[in-house]
Design a protein around this motif. Structure first.
Motif, PDB file in Angstrom:
ATOM      1  N   ILE A  12     -12.559   1.006  -7.299  1.00  0.00           N
ATOM      2  CA  ILE A  12     -12.465   1.186  -8.898  1.00  0.00           C
ATOM      3  C   ILE A  12     -10.752   0.657  -9.348  1.00  0.00           C
ATOM      4  O   ILE A  12     -10.124   1.247  -9.159  1.00  0.00           O
ATOM      5  N   PHE A  34       2.078   0.235 -11.579  1.00  0.00           N
ATOM      6  CA  PHE A  34       0.873   1.112 -11.245  1.00  0.00           C
ATOM      7  C   PHE A  34       0.774   1.931 -12.737  1.00  0.00           C
ATOM      8  O   PHE A  34       2.487   2.084 -13.027  1.00  0.00           O
ATOM      9  N   LEU A  35       0.369   1.900 -13.664  1.00  0.00           N
ATOM     10  CA  LEU A  35       0.208   3.039 -14.835  1.00  0.00           C
ATOM     11  C   LEU A  35       0.034   4.327 -14.788  1.00  0.00           C
ATOM     12  O   LEU A  35      -0.645   4.696 -14.060  1.00  0.00           O
ATOM     13  N   MET A  36       0.736   5.118 -14.574  1.00  0.00           N
ATOM     14  CA  MET A  36       1.009   6.594 -13.976  1.00  0.00           C
ATOM     15  C   MET A  36       0.457   7.390 -16.317  1.00  0.00           C
ATOM     16  O   MET A  36       1.277   7.478 -16.943  1.00  0.00           O
ATOM     17  N   HIS A  60       3.759   1.062  -1.087  1.00  0.00           N
ATOM     18  CA  HIS A  60       4.705   1.796  -1.844  1.00  0.00           C
ATOM     19  C   HIS A  60       4.271   0.350  -2.899  1.00  0.00           C
ATOM     20  O   HIS A  60       5.456  -0.273  -3.784  1.00  0.00           O
ATOM     21  N   PRO A  61       3.034   0.816  -3.778  1.00  0.00           N
ATOM     22  CA  PRO A  61       2.917  -0.030  -4.801  1.00  0.00           C
ATOM     23  C   PRO A  61       3.655  -0.202  -6.196  1.00  0.00           C
ATOM     24  O   PRO A  61       4.123   1.063  -6.266  1.00  0.00           O
ATOM     25  N   ILE A  65      -5.990  -1.333  -3.053  1.00  0.00           N
ATOM     26  CA  ILE A  65      -4.541  -1.256  -3.966  1.00  0.00           C
ATOM     27  C   ILE A  65      -2.863  -2.184  -3.581  1.00  0.00           C
ATOM     28  O   ILE A  65      -2.913  -2.197  -4.927  1.00  0.00           O
ATOM     29  N   TRP A  74      -1.665  -1.199 -13.997  1.00  0.00           N
ATOM     30  CA  TRP A  74      -2.664  -1.266 -13.031  1.00  0.00           C
ATOM     31  C   TRP A  74      -3.625  -0.057 -12.710  1.00  0.00           C
ATOM     32  O   TRP A  74      -1.979   0.720 -12.499  1.00  0.00           O
ATOM     33  N   GLN A  75      -4.525   1.332 -12.379  1.00  0.00           N
ATOM     34  CA  GLN A  75      -5.152   1.450 -11.502  1.00  0.00           C
ATOM     35  C   GLN A  75      -5.684   1.754 -10.566  1.00  0.00           C
ATOM     36  O   GLN A  75      -6.927   0.871 -11.112  1.00  0.00           O
ATOM     37  N   THR A  76      -5.853   1.821  -9.090  1.00  0.00           N
ATOM     38  CA  THR A  76      -7.039   1.936  -8.361  1.00  0.00           C
ATOM     39  C   THR A  76      -7.048   2.807  -7.663  1.00  0.00           C
ATOM     40  O   THR A  76      -6.166   3.244  -7.097  1.00  0.00           O
ATOM     41  N   TRP A  77      -8.818   3.094  -7.667  1.00  0.00           N
ATOM     42  CA  TRP A  77      -9.408   3.853  -6.862  1.00  0.00           C
ATOM     43  C   TRP A  77     -10.275   3.160  -5.469  1.00  0.00           C
ATOM     44  O   TRP A  77     -10.506   2.377  -5.871  1.00  0.00           O
ATOM     45  N   GLY A  78      -9.241   3.365  -4.218  1.00  0.00           N
ATOM     46  CA  GLY A  78      -9.964   3.037  -3.170  1.00  0.00           C
ATOM     47  C   GLY A  78      -8.667   2.655  -1.740  1.00  0.00           C
ATOM     48  O   GLY A  78      -8.103   3.345  -1.897  1.00  0.00           O
ATOM     49  N   PHE A 120       0.879  -1.671  -0.503  1.00  0.00           N
ATOM     50  CA  PHE A 120      -0.003   0.044  -0.061  1.00  0.00           C
ATOM     51  C   PHE A 120       0.913   1.409  -0.044  1.00  0.00           C
ATOM     52  O   PHE A 120       1.140   2.091  -0.411  1.00  0.00           O
TER      53      PHE A 120
END
Lengths: 456, 137
Positions: free
Chosen positions: B47, B23-25, B19-20, B75, B66-70, B17
């Motif tokens: 999401i 992910f895609l910027m 240090h994820p 995450i 990935w991208q996460t809102w949550g 969490f």
């Protein structure tokens, strides 16, 4: 930054409580000296609380906290009017099983009315009350009462006109909080009290709200045949409806004078005001009858049986006195800090929206929705940086529903999940806020970096 | 479970969490991935969007982003899942399709029960991405 959740005990409060743990530990109900010392401590505390409220000592009931006070007020009134909650002998239901009429056998209503199905007794509250109020109302709904949950508008303020429209001849209680615990929105208690007073003066008719005659199945009485007289039969006596306010967030910031407020019942919690946890007060105006929710001894006029929490009561009274004494100075100080904080949050972090009324707001409450991020993540990142605060996000709650308060002010889910509440307190300084503003923008930037959400 | 005293989730969750990984910027470049899948909603509070790049011959996953809102577990589980897929030169699609939320939770050192169903969405987003990939190829 989470003072609305808990406050540290004030050193002066701890000192006031100190003698009652080891030295003066007597049972206040005992007749010997030790008992009298404890009894005097409780009665002095009661007088102190009464003084702050502008009430009489006999109108002060000590409880174990805000939840108990709220429950005692709501279930207590309902029980006293209906002759005992859970004692309905007949409950008519519609096709979907919702109660339409209830019969209360031991009701304080006129004997003639007892034998007939009565209109469902009615309670008015708001959609964003504390769960201690909402859950008690939900329980009463199941038992045959009808509850109106008022909308609170986008600023989170109950409109007294809405209360006026909702009042009915069969309304027994109106319960509206003094200030909301999540968004700090201050409610127009005096104006609502005025609406209720006028309603009572007119004998239970607001002029606008026409009573629903079709509900009534009362026989026409021989004498007098006009509808209003028949209708008058099941009317509660003119003391109703009572007005209760949950004022847990108010001490230290708002005027608690019950005469100015015009309330019949008021809830206070000790643990929100730098006092001990597990302590509370219910102000009950003289003449208001309540049915207890606990049964036992005769303590607190039988409304709160059980040996009194002597140290807790002493501490609560001391905390309330201090909150009252420091109210003006502390409110001015915190209002400035609050506005400074809100200003920086909204200026320095993109896509930040204030929740709740900007002016009619507790001096210690800051609640903003930070878009494109989710609250629990922010709370945990801030925790790691040494900042404690809370969120409207579902992820912190057991039921996984976002804040009912933010939903009530019409915020979409995406805003509610990104809502952050910072509640300031006595120890909060500008330095603390500057520190939050040093770490928070970076946290938001990081979380937004991998967020697929881009609310425009 | 000693770390529970200090933090509500396991040390592994905390690490992923804070240090994820993977992910895609911003938005993906043209042709950077073969397909993507998205699951979740504002209402449920999480999401996740997940992109995959597949080696057509071997059906191995060569890249996952990935991208996460949550919340923290959403995450962390996306981060962990992306690591699982790309370990050892990338997992085969069929093999990766068999990964369950339970597998991810175990790798994360356990999750609170109430968090289990709502926050592990990475595997579902992946399945959607594979579906989209198979439809196209």
């Amino acid at each position: 930054m989470d003072h609305a959740a808990a406050t540290p005990m004030d050193e002066r409060v701890r000192k006031a409580m100190e003698p009652y743990w080891l030295k003066d530990f007597g049972n206040p109900n005992a007749l010997y000296k030790e008992g009298l010392v404890a009894r005097n401590a409780i009665e002095s505390a009661r007088a102190e609380v009464a003084r702050v409220f502008g009430a009489r000592p006999k109108e002060i009931i000590f409880t174990n906290g805000g939840t108990e006070s709220d429950n005692l007020a709501i279930l207590g009134i309902a029980g006293a009017v209906a002759g005992g909650i859970g004692k309905l002998t007949s409950l008519r239901t519609d096709e979907e099983g919702n109660p339409t009429e209830a019969k209360f056998p031991n009701s304080s209503l006129k004997p003639a009315a007892r034998n007939f199905p009565l209109p469902r007794l009615h309670i008015i509250t708001s959609k964003f009350e504390h769960h201690a109020v909402l859950s008690a109302c939900k329980k009463l709904e199941k038992e045959g009462f009808e509850v109106t949950y008022l909308d609170v508008g986008k600023d989170g303020v109950v409109d007294p006109e809405e209360v006026k429209r909702a009042l009915r001849p069969e309304t027994i209680l109106v319960s509206i909080m003094y200030a909301n615990n999540e968004i700090g929105a201050i409610q127009p208690i005096r104006e609502i009290a005025k609406v209720i007073r006028n309603f009572k003066k007119k004998g239970g008719f607001s002029g606008e709200a026409k009573p629903n005659f079709s509900r009534f199945t009362l026989p026409r009485s021989g004498a007098g045949s006009d509808a209003s007289q028949n209708f008058a039969l099941p009317r509660l006596n003119t003391a109703f409806p009572y007005f209760h306010t949950d004022a847990c967030q108010a001490p230290g910031y708002l005027d608690l004078n019950i005469q100015k407020l015009g309330v019949d019942l008021m809830t206070i919690n000790g643990s929100k005001i730098y006092g001990p946890k597990g302590t509370g007060v219910l102000f009950v105006k003289d003449g208001v009858k309540l049915q207890p929710i606990l049964y036992g001894g005769e303590q607190e006029k039988k409304l709160r049986p059980g040996t009194e929490n002597v140290a807790g009561i002493v501490g609560l009274a001391a905390a309330l006195r201090l909150a009252d004494e420091e109210r003006e100075k502390e409110s001015t100080r915190l209002s400035k800090l609050r506005d400074y904080f809100i200003g920086r949050l909204t200026m320095e972090i993109p896509k930040v929206v204030l929740n709740g009324h900007s002016a009619e707001r507790l001096p210690n409450n800051v609640n903003v929705s930070i878009l494109d991020v989710e609250g629990e993540s922010v709370v945990l990142y801030l925790d790691e940086a040494g900042v404690a605060c809370s969120t409207g996000s579902a992820c912190t709650s057991e039921n996984l529903e976002p804040s009912h308060v933010l939903m009530a002010i019409g915020r979409p889910h995406s805003y509610a999940h990104g809502a952050m509440r910072f509640s300031l307190g006595r120890s909060t300084t500008k330095k603390n806020i500057d520190y939050v503003m040093k770490v928070l923008p970076g946290i938001i930037e990081k979380l937004r970096m991998f967020s697929p959400v881009k609310i425009s | 479970m000693a770390d529970v005293d200090k933090w509500i989730y396991s040390a592994v969750v905390k690490d992923h969490f804070m240090h994820p990984r993977g992910f895609l910027m911003g938005e993906p470049k043209e042709g950077e991935f073969d397909a993507h899948g998205e699951v979740g909603s504002f209402a449920c509070g999480d999401i996740i969007k997940l992109w995959i790049k597949i080696d057509k011959k071997t059906e191995r996953i060569t890249d996952v982003k990935w991208q996460t809102w949550g919340c923290a577990t959403a995450i962390a589980s996306a981060s962990m899942f992306s690591e699982m897929l790309t370990e050892n030169e990338g997992m085969n699609i069929d093999e990766a399709m068999k990964i369950t939320p339970k597998d991810i939770a175990e790798k994360l050192g356990g999750l609170p029960a109430r968090k289990f169903h709502c926050s592990i969405l990475a595997d579902k987003a992946f399945k959607k991405a594979v579906e989209a990939y198979r439809l196209r190829s």
